[in-house]
Design an enzyme around this catalytic site. Structure first.
Site, PDB file in Angstrom:
ATOM      1  CG  HIS A   1      -0.452   0.328   2.500  1.00  0.00           C
ATOM      2  ND1 HIS A   1      -0.061  -0.888   3.307  1.00  0.00           N
ATOM      3  CD2 HIS A   1       0.011   1.423   2.996  1.00  0.00           C
ATOM      4  CE1 HIS A   1       0.418  -0.185   4.547  1.00  0.00           C
ATOM      5  NE2 HIS A   1       0.564   1.111   4.335  1.00  0.00           N
TER       6      HIS A   1
ATOM      7  CG  ASP B   1      -0.018  -4.013   2.842  1.00  0.00           C
ATOM      8  OD1 ASP B   1       0.279  -3.460   1.776  1.00  0.00           O
ATOM      9  OD2 ASP B   1      -0.531  -3.478   3.716  1.00  0.00           O
TER      10      ASP B   1
ATOM     11  N   GLY C   1       3.523   6.616   8.079  1.00  0.00           N
ATOM     12  CA  GLY C   1       4.778   6.878   7.605  1.00  0.00           C
ATOM     13  C   GLY C   1       5.761   5.620   8.163  1.00  0.00           C
ATOM     14  CG  ASN C   2       6.376   3.959  12.095  1.00  0.00           C
ATOM     15  OD1 ASN C   2       5.850   4.842  12.855  1.00  0.00           O
ATOM     16  ND2 ASN C   2       7.756   3.672  12.172  1.00  0.00           N
ATOM     17  CB  SER C   3       3.251   1.471   6.282  1.00  0.00           C
ATOM     18  OG  SER C   3       2.003   1.611   6.883  1.00  0.00           O
TER      19      SER C   3
ATOM     20  CB  THR D   1       1.647  -4.234   8.144  1.00  0.00           C
ATOM     21  OG1 THR D   1       2.786  -4.924   7.807  1.00  0.00           O
ATOM     22  CG2 THR D   1       0.616  -4.207   7.199  1.00  0.00           C
TER      23      THR D   1
ATOM     24  CB  ILE E   1      -1.944   1.667  13.662  1.00  0.00           C
ATOM     25  CG1 ILE E   1      -2.327   2.442  12.852  1.00  0.00           C
ATOM     26  CG2 ILE E   1      -0.218   1.421  14.065  1.00  0.00           C
ATOM     27  CD1 ILE E   1      -2.168   4.085  13.139  1.00  0.00           C
TER      28      ILE E   1
ATOM     29  CG  LEU F   1      -2.187 -28.653   6.768  1.00  0.00           C
ATOM     30  CD1 LEU F   1      -2.570 -28.519   8.151  1.00  0.00           C
ATOM     31  CD2 LEU F   1      -1.238 -29.899   6.893  1.00  0.00           C
TER      32      LEU F   1
END
Length: 468
Positions: free
Chosen positions: A123, A153, A226-228, A244, A246, A283
């Site tokens: 994203h 993502d 901005g941390n993504s 990814t 919050i 599985l």
């Protein structure tokens, strides 16, 4: 004058009598009254403290080395789009005008090789015509998009660099609740920001409706917009997650953040580099999480594990002897409390690998080896629909002899339709019994030809639509 002197002497005499009385009675009484020192000591706040001993210091976490080694491998990612900007009414109507770059969004990324391979969230770079990377030393690079996996993502980028600082992968399966972690990224465009927290939970499923991997590491390290795409590292500076998401009503950090486990991210990256897409292992079982409610309905005494409701034909689970009603409790020693534990671990494996499954059958613990099958999917680009093979039980539920299952919807025009799980029985009047049948029919269609698709609802009713 004599009267004044008389009054003065009387005053002195009265004062002397008062003083003698106070000395004789009140001071003696006060001297026998205990003094409560603790009342005053409680109000005293010391301005300095004794130094900690070495033993006490050793128990305090020191992130300085991990932080120093990490910030240089975390980059700033800028999503740019190019568009023509008309300067007058004529350019507006004719679509002319000079090209200008606009910033669509910003985030973070992690360098995972010395030659400039970078992992970030999909994203962060979605819809970009150009991706700009800024290193911690302010060097700027143009990045090439190597691969994108929207359902997980994740995206892989490449810049032309040499001897770049990079992070090595840690084993996210070995993470423990309460373990200290660092989140490194660029929140609010503030580069090289480091925050600390602990692992709050593992295998967290944020949206059970999504088909992609939903098995996040939950931490309380502060993560903001901005941390993504940034790094989640342990005290040794090893990459154990990609920050990814919050959960917040305000859009900013309120105590919960989520990261894709490094083992899952590593497998996806390796698949993109080797095959160009993600090869998903399964599985071959379907079922439900066990909890208090489900256990009661199924007349079971345990409330944790994965209850097998059905088994896919010709899958590794079917060949290994697993049956409907079995309860999976461990895979390769990893405890399975719910479905996200199972999918989170299996997502780190490749088709063809063998796993050890511990399960409960009729109150007895058993084990078996299962060879993982490949999850066959095909995306019909014209529709924005991804299909997979349908199991025998699914065909029975739909009262259908054949068909493929809609695994997920990827287009915006069909996003509002509740199509996931619905069957497709025909395409252009040709019966489709497997993913390979769908791929064959769609590939033989001319680009300009419409697509005629027959859907089947759970009540057995068929509906045909033509997509142009």
């Amino acid at each position: 004058m004599k009267k004044f002197i008389g009054l003065f002497l009387v005053s002195c005499l009265a004062g002397s009598i008062t003083l003698i009385g106070y000395k004789s009675f009140f001071e003696k009484e006060l001297a026998n009254t205990p003094f409560e020192e603790t009342q005053f000591e409680q109000a005293v706040v010391p301005t300095s403290y004794p130094a900690f001993t070495n033993e006490e210091n050793s128990e305090l976490p020191d992130f300085s080395i991990a932080a120093e080694n990490t910030v240089h491998a975390v980059v700033h990612v800028k999503n740019l789009s190019t568009a023509r900007m008309p300067r007058n009414i004529f350019e507006y109507h004719f679509g002319n005008g000079p090209e200008r770059k606009a910033v669509r969004g910003m985030g973070s990324g992690v360098i995972i090789s010395p030659d400039g391979l970078i992992v970030t969230n999909n994203h962060v770079i979605e819809g970009a015509t150009e991706v700009e990377i800024t290193l911690n030393n302010n060097e700027v690079y143009q990045a090439e998009i190597i691969g994108q996996v929207p359902e997980n993502d994740l995206a892989v980028l490449k810049i032309d660099g040499e001897d770049l600082e990079f992070l090595t992968f840690g084993d996210s399966n070995q993470l423990k609740l309460g373990e200290w972690v660092l989140a490194v990224g660029n929140p609010f465009n503030l580069t090289s920001t480091v925050t600390a927290g602990i692992v709050s939970a593992k295998a967290r499923n944020l949206d059970p409706r999504k088909a992609g991997m939903q098995s996040f590491i939950q931490t309380d390290a502060a993560v903001n917009p901005g941390n993504s795409g940034g790094a989640l590292v342990n005290k040794r500076g090893e990459l154990i997650g990609i920050n990814t998401a919050i959960t917040s009503q305000t859009g900013s950090f309120v105590g919960y953040s989520f990261a894709i486990p490094s083992n899952n991210a590593r497998k996806i990256i390796e698949d993109i580099m080797e095959f160009g897409n993600v090869r998903k292992a399964v599985l071959g079982v379907r079922g439900v999480d066990l909890d208090g409610k489900n256990a009661k309905e199924l007349s079971l005494d345990i409330t944790q594990g994965f209850y097998i409701g059905s088994i896919d034909d010709d899958s590794g689970a079917a060949k290994s002897g697993l049956k409907e009603g079995d309860i999976i409790q461990k895979i390769d020693g990893i405890k399975i409390r719910k479905f996200s534990d199972l999918t989170g671990y299996i997502s780190t494996k490749n088709p063809g690998e063998v796993v050890q499954v511990h399960y409960l059958r009729n109150g007895k613990t058993k084990q078996t080896e299962v060879e993982l099958s490949i999850f066959e999917v095909y995306k019909i680009e014209d529709l924005g629909i991804e299909v997979s093979n349908a199991s025998t039980s699914e065909l029975e539920d739909f009262k259908a002899e054949y068909g493929v299952r809609i695994n997920r919807v990827t287009s915006q025009r069909l996003a509002s339709e509740n199509l996931t799980g619905i069957l497709i029985t025909k395409i252009n009047d040709t019966p489709v019994k497997s993913v390979k049948d769908v791929e064959k029919v769609v590939s033989e269609k001319a680009i300009s030809d419409p697509l005629k698709v027959t859907f089947k609802a759970p009540n057995g009713e068929e509906m045909t639509y033509i997509f142009r």
